[in-house]
Write a protein that holds these residues in place. Structure first.
Motif, PDB file in Angstrom:
ATOM      1  N   VAL A 423     -12.875  -2.380  23.630  1.00 42.01           N
ATOM      2  CA  VAL A 423     -13.970  -3.267  22.940  1.00 42.01           C
ATOM      3  C   VAL A 423     -14.014  -4.755  23.647  1.00 42.01           C
ATOM      4  O   VAL A 423     -15.100  -5.178  24.121  1.00 42.01           O
ATOM      5  N   ILE A 424     -13.129  -5.326  23.751  1.00 41.04           N
ATOM      6  CA  ILE A 424     -13.000  -6.807  23.756  1.00 41.04           C
ATOM      7  C   ILE A 424     -13.048  -6.793  25.473  1.00 41.04           C
ATOM      8  O   ILE A 424     -13.839  -7.512  25.930  1.00 41.04           O
ATOM      9  N   ASP A 425     -12.544  -5.779  26.274  1.00 35.09           N
ATOM     10  CA  ASP A 425     -12.632  -6.065  27.697  1.00 35.09           C
ATOM     11  C   ASP A 425     -14.203  -5.613  28.062  1.00 35.09           C
ATOM     12  O   ASP A 425     -14.744  -6.042  29.027  1.00 35.09           O
ATOM     13  N   HIS A 426     -14.757  -4.639  27.227  1.00 33.21           N
ATOM     14  CA  HIS A 426     -16.220  -4.294  27.414  1.00 33.21           C
ATOM     15  C   HIS A 426     -17.385  -5.563  27.325  1.00 33.21           C
ATOM     16  O   HIS A 426     -17.982  -5.757  28.131  1.00 33.21           O
ATOM     17  N   TYR A 427     -16.868  -6.341  25.953  1.00 35.65           N
ATOM     18  CA  TYR A 427     -17.849  -7.366  26.011  1.00 35.65           C
ATOM     19  C   TYR A 427     -17.318  -8.551  26.903  1.00 35.65           C
ATOM     20  O   TYR A 427     -18.265  -9.465  27.246  1.00 35.65           O
ATOM     21  N   THR A 428     -16.167  -8.724  27.233  1.00 35.15           N
ATOM     22  CA  THR A 428     -15.920  -9.807  28.127  1.00 35.15           C
ATOM     23  C   THR A 428     -16.726  -9.526  29.383  1.00 35.15           C
ATOM     24  O   THR A 428     -17.028 -10.423  30.013  1.00 35.15           O
ATOM     25  N   ARG A 429     -16.575  -8.155  29.889  1.00 31.38           N
ATOM     26  CA  ARG A 429     -17.423  -7.921  31.186  1.00 31.38           C
ATOM     27  C   ARG A 429     -18.779  -8.483  30.920  1.00 31.38           C
ATOM     28  O   ARG A 429     -19.497  -8.823  31.815  1.00 31.38           O
ATOM     29  N   ALA A 430     -19.682  -7.984  29.581  1.00 34.46           N
ATOM     30  CA  ALA A 430     -20.921  -8.398  29.381  1.00 34.46           C
ATOM     31  C   ALA A 430     -20.999  -9.887  29.655  1.00 34.46           C
ATOM     32  O   ALA A 430     -21.950 -10.359  30.092  1.00 34.46           O
ATOM     33  N   ALA A 431     -19.945 -10.671  29.167  1.00 32.07           N
ATOM     34  CA  ALA A 431     -20.136 -12.245  29.122  1.00 32.07           C
ATOM     35  C   ALA A 431     -20.148 -12.603  30.577  1.00 32.07           C
ATOM     36  O   ALA A 431     -20.861 -13.463  31.190  1.00 32.07           O
ATOM     37  N   THR A 432     -19.134 -12.134  31.286  1.00 29.89           N
ATOM     38  CA  THR A 432     -18.924 -12.655  32.701  1.00 29.89           C
ATOM     39  C   THR A 432     -20.159 -12.045  33.514  1.00 29.89           C
ATOM     40  O   THR A 432     -20.511 -12.930  34.507  1.00 29.89           O
ATOM     41  N   TRP A 433     -20.921 -11.035  33.436  1.00 28.20           N
ATOM     42  CA  TRP A 433     -21.619 -10.574  34.091  1.00 28.20           C
ATOM     43  C   TRP A 433     -22.896 -11.564  33.781  1.00 28.20           C
ATOM     44  O   TRP A 433     -23.762 -12.044  34.731  1.00 28.20           O
ATOM     45  N   GLU A 434     -23.412 -12.370  32.729  1.00 20.70           N
ATOM     46  CA  GLU A 434     -24.264 -13.105  32.440  1.00 20.70           C
ATOM     47  C   GLU A 434     -24.011 -14.303  33.142  1.00 20.70           C
ATOM     48  O   GLU A 434     -25.057 -14.967  33.561  1.00 20.70           O
ATOM     49  N   ILE A 435     -22.904 -14.708  33.229  1.00 24.46           N
ATOM     50  CA  ILE A 435     -22.276 -15.877  33.989  1.00 24.46           C
ATOM     51  C   ILE A 435     -22.603 -15.751  35.259  1.00 24.46           C
ATOM     52  O   ILE A 435     -23.335 -16.520  36.050  1.00 24.46           O
ATOM     53  N   GLU A 436     -22.205 -14.607  36.088  1.00 23.46           N
ATOM     54  CA  GLU A 436     -22.376 -14.296  37.457  1.00 23.46           C
ATOM     55  C   GLU A 436     -23.957 -14.409  37.740  1.00 23.46           C
ATOM     56  O   GLU A 436     -24.446 -14.902  38.797  1.00 23.46           O
ATOM     57  N   GLU A 437     -24.707 -13.571  36.847  1.00 20.37           N
ATOM     58  CA  GLU A 437     -26.213 -13.691  37.170  1.00 20.37           C
ATOM     59  C   GLU A 437     -26.709 -15.163  37.115  1.00 20.37           C
ATOM     60  O   GLU A 437     -27.762 -15.609  37.986  1.00 20.37           O
ATOM     61  N   PHE A 438     -26.224 -15.738  36.159  1.00 22.57           N
ATOM     62  CA  PHE A 438     -27.030 -17.354  35.975  1.00 22.57           C
ATOM     63  C   PHE A 438     -26.222 -17.923  36.980  1.00 22.57           C
ATOM     64  O   PHE A 438     -27.129 -18.970  37.807  1.00 22.57           O
ATOM     65  N   ASP A 439     -25.042 -17.877  37.632  1.00 16.09           N
ATOM     66  CA  ASP A 439     -24.504 -18.763  38.703  1.00 16.09           C
ATOM     67  C   ASP A 439     -25.297 -18.583  40.069  1.00 16.09           C
ATOM     68  O   ASP A 439     -25.570 -19.185  40.792  1.00 16.09           O
TER      69      ASP A 439
END
Ligand code: ADP
Length: 454
Positions: A423-439
């Motif tokens: 679960v934590i790995d899944h939502y960590t990926r959701a967070a890093t994707w948001e960051i990558e998209e914004f970057d």
């Protein structure tokens, strides 16, 4: 509070012809209702047992993109199906839509029929089960703040979200006159939600132009998250029906205050509040002190679940009633945690960190996990802070960015133990994707600032 519709009553309404449509919904990572509109006859004949949906629904962003990096699903694994299992205890009318009712589903693995662990409802149910094993029940309430705009979503989108005009021309905190002008949206919202079994307490104007608050009576944690999700959905639909837009963005303009979703919480055993001890200071029992110590100790690690987007972190600004520090206080709105109703049976802690963009299932689960860790470890609650906490320089800060919050999330042994590594790995990926998209994105701000002058 039971919902006002049983499966047997629905069958009768289908025979009567008063209901023709059943919305069969799951809750996605963003806290949105997704699903299918069933003909009611088909639902009562067969779909009530189960239906199916593509498993990418728990691996997309707000735009329905299909990022890589999720262990649970991918192009490689072919994006198969989940089973959507209607939870018939959530069946309820949607009186703002003609002839329509809805049901929430749990998500099961297509082959094993095990509940999908990273489904938001499953994540919260797991924390509730851990609490039940301690003989405890959580009573929770979320306050929904949002902005109403003069124009509709469609008109605003067609002009690229520019020239946004809030529905009122002035700060309408507690204003009766201004909120009378908004009753075209707010009155049906209150009444339809109550008829749908969502126990609305009140609505009020909030401390900004066009800002509203919707308060729902506290309930057991799962019902609270269901109420929040349905109320948010209803707000958008009823605004749309009236040619208006309702936005739950945490911060839509740098000069306006943001919108929050404060979380009130108390623990109960056998119908009695275990947070209350009439002989203790402020009426706070030992259990409450340990629970609240956990909330504070793990606030940084839980912040991602309270503030899931880049934009969420723009809200944490001094002097706006949004907190910046992870400390507690007695009825002081500048702190991350505010003690409410001290010395009474209603004594509870309000977490003020969450933005209106949070997913309530994840946010409540993270609060419960942190509080239970506090109880298990018998953590000591530091003394309350007083005064203007924005100026309190030695107090720990809420993570300043999504990047900081994602690091705290992925490194959280407490959340990994409570929710599981997957679960934590899944939502960590959701967070890093948001960051990558914004970057990757070039913003209006950068263009306006540098186009000529850089
Ligand atoms: P305030 O205006 O000071 O924030 P309210 O009295 O409006 O406080 O209550 C805020 C929310 O707290 C409401 O949704 C209410 O149902 C909820 N609430 C009240 N008592 C409890 C409790 N014991 N546990 C959890 N939530 C509660």
């Amino acid at each position: 509070m039971p919902t006002p519709l049983t499966f047997d009553a629905l069958k009768q309404q289908v025979i009567d012809g008063t209901v023709d449509t059943v919305l069969v919904c799951l809750v996605d990572m963003q806290g949105r209702l997704m699903g299918k509109r069933f003909h009611a006859q088909n639902f009562v004949d067969s779909a009530w047992e189960e239906t199916h949906a593509c498993n990418y629904l728990l691996a997309t962003d707000l735009e329905m993109a299909t990022p890589d990096g999720y262990a649970s699903t991918s192009w490689q694994s072919g994006y198969g199906d989940y089973v959507m299992k209607p939870d018939l205890t959530t069946l309820r009318p949607m009186p703002w839509l003609e002839g329509t009712v809805m049901v929430l589903c749990d998500l099961l693995d297509h082959h094993t029929h095990e509940e999908v662990p990273h489904s938001p409802r499953a994540i919260l149910k797991r924390q509730i089960a851990r609490l039940e094993a301690m003989g405890l029940t959580a009573m929770m309430a979320t306050e929904l703040e949002f902005f109403l705009f003069e124009d509709s979503f469609d008109a605003i989108r067609k002009r690229d979200f520019r020239d946004l005009a809030p529905i009122s021309g002035y700060n309408e905190d507690y204003h009766i006159l201004q909120t009378t002008k908004e009753e075209g949206v707010m009155r049906p919202l209150r009444n339809h939600l109550v008829a749908a079994g969502v126990p609305v307490e009140n609505t009020k104007g909030e401390a900004e132009t066009g800002q509203e608050e919707l308060n729902i009576r506290y309930a057991e944690a799962l019902a609270c998250a269901d109420h929040h999700t349905i109320a948010k959905h209803a707000t958008k639909e009823i605004a749309w029906q009236n040619g208006r837009a309702a936005s739950f963005l945490a911060k839509w303009h740098k000069d306006k205050v943001g919108s929050a979703a404060h979380i009130h919480q108390s623990l109960w055993r056998d119908g009695e509040p275990v947070f209350f001890d009439p002989d203790a200071d402020l009426g706070m029992s030992e259990t409450m002190r340990h629970y609240c110590a956990g909330l504070i100790e793990y606030a940084g690690q839980a912040t991602y679940f309270l503030a899931p987007y880049i934009n969420s972190y723009k809200r944490f600004a001094p002097g706006t009633f949004a907190p910046t520090k992870t400390i507690w206080s007695v009825d002081n709105r500048t702190a991350g945690f505010r003690l409410c109703a001290d010395g009474t049976k209603g004594v509870r802690m309000e977490c003020r960190i969450g933005g209106s963009d949070l997913n309530p299932y994840l946010a409540l689960a993270a609060q419960l996990a942190a509080g239970m860790a506090g109880i298990a470890q018998k953590l000591t609650l530091p003394p309350p802070t007083t005064g203007d906490i924005y100026q309190s320089s030695d107090a720990p800060e809420i993570p300043r960015t999504l990047r900081d919050a994602a690091e705290a999330l992925t490194g959280s042994a407490m959340l990994r133990e409570a929710m599981g590594d997957d679960v934590i790995d899944h939502y960590t990926r959701a967070a890093t994707w948001e960051i990558e998209e914004f970057d990757r994105t070039v913003t209006d701000y950068e263009v306006a600032r540098g186009f000529e002058r850089a």
